[in-house]
Design a protein around this motif. Structure first.
Motif: not given
Length: 347
Positions: A1-13, A47-63
């Protein structure tokens, strides 16, 4: 499972890789990575997110999704790469056998950027082919060819042998060409068998010798089959990683009618002292491990051959052979293998 911390790291990378707003584009110079999405969804991109600040990770995990990030391969601005291109330019062969190519796209980028015709800026070698072989490191063998020699057919031998015990460490691909109109052999077939045999790295033990002998025997069988099928013009070439008197290479050098271009006259070995017949390293006799072997029809038409050493650094100080003025240290050499060439009369 992707924890909130893992999702945040994915967005940073992904932000660091400039992949927040889109998946990247190999044709865009600002992209240096691509997000490969096969199935499922990793991100939600408003769609209206020019800097990508509203992008979220929606996958629950690697599977929950299938995909990965690939780095884009690009031309390296290094003297060694430039000197490799210079060797190819100066040898000026119509067909070049290439050993230790990474893949076809990388080889094509090399030719399309460093081997252009100065008159019309078109590639000198528009025909580039590499077949992925058995080496897990991606070390393959391929060919470059001029406009006069478009590739007409190819055949791989990566599956020769049984599963888990393949014959070839890389491959022994057959690259088929046709001699151009206006030549004495116009319309006739030319087949190149490009090879890279098992190395002696780690010691020339019995298993290593046996592997090269097996490879040598199989190449000889492929060659004999081509000749029996009516193909007169065949070249076997590459780094065979052993000397002419070795047991391992006798099935190819002694048991066929192939002839080493070292027997062509005149033969220019590129050595001022004429006592170094080898092609690898410092060119000693024990380092004659690279070959261009000709079928009888081609050997009869050979008008000259030699070893082109200007791209190598000979000795500790690079003084064994004359080399390019663009090579000022050993790591700037085009290769630690000198290039072999042969001239074939097609008049």
């Amino acid at each position: 499972m992707y924890t909130p911390e893992v999702k945040a790291e994915i967005l940073v990378l992904l932000k660091e890789l400039k992949l927040l707003r889109d998946d990247g584009d190999v044709t865009r110079t600002s992209s240096f990575a691509i997000l490969r999405r096969i199935r499922g969804r990793l991100l939600l991109r408003p769609r209206n997110d020019p800097d990508g600040s509203q992008v979220t990770v929606v996958a629950s995990g690697r599977g929950a999704w299938t995909g990965w990030v690939d780095l884009i391969k690009d031309r390296i601005e290094e003297k060694a790469i430039t000197n490799t291109a210079r060797v190819i330019r100066e040898v000026a062969a119509d067909i070049v056998g290439v050993v230790e190519a990474e893949d076809r796209i990388t080889l094509a980028r090399f030719t399309d950027s460093l081997l252009l015709n100065p008159v019309d800026a078109q590639p000198l070698y528009p025909h580039v082919m590499v077949v992925d072989g058995n080496d897990p490191r991606g070390i393959d063998v391929g060919v470059l060819a001029t406009n006069a020699y478009p590739l007409s057919m190819m055949r791989s031998h990566i599956d020769d042998g049984t599963f888990g015990d393949r014959v070839f460490s890389r491959d022994c691909p057959e690259y088929w060409f046709t001699f151009p109109p206006g030549s004495a052999l116009a319309g006739q077939r030319l087949v190149m068998l490009v090879n890279h045999f098992k190395s002696k790295f780690g010691g020339n033990n019995p298993a290593s010798i046996a592997r090269r002998k097996r490879q040598s025997k199989r190449v000889a069988e492929i060659y004999d089959d081509l000749r029996a099928a009516g193909v007169d013009h065949v070249v076997v070439l590459g780094d065979l990683n052993d000397t002419p008197d070795s047991e391992a290479l006798q099935p190819l050098l002694s048991d066929t009618d192939l002839t080493d271009v070292a027997s062509v006259r005149p033969f220019d070995d590129g050595d001022p002292d004429e006592d170094r017949p080898g092609t690898f390293g410092n060119g000693t006799k024990s380092n004659k491990i690279d070959y261009v072997l000709l079928s009888p029809s081609l050997f009869a038409r050979a008008t000259g051959a030699g070893i082109f050493r200007k791209g190598v650094w000979g000795g500790v100080n690079g003084t064994l052979f004359p080399h390019f003025d663009t090579i000022e240290a050993d790591h700037e050499a085009a290769s630690d293998h000198a290039a072999l060439f042969v001239d074939i009369n097609l008049d």
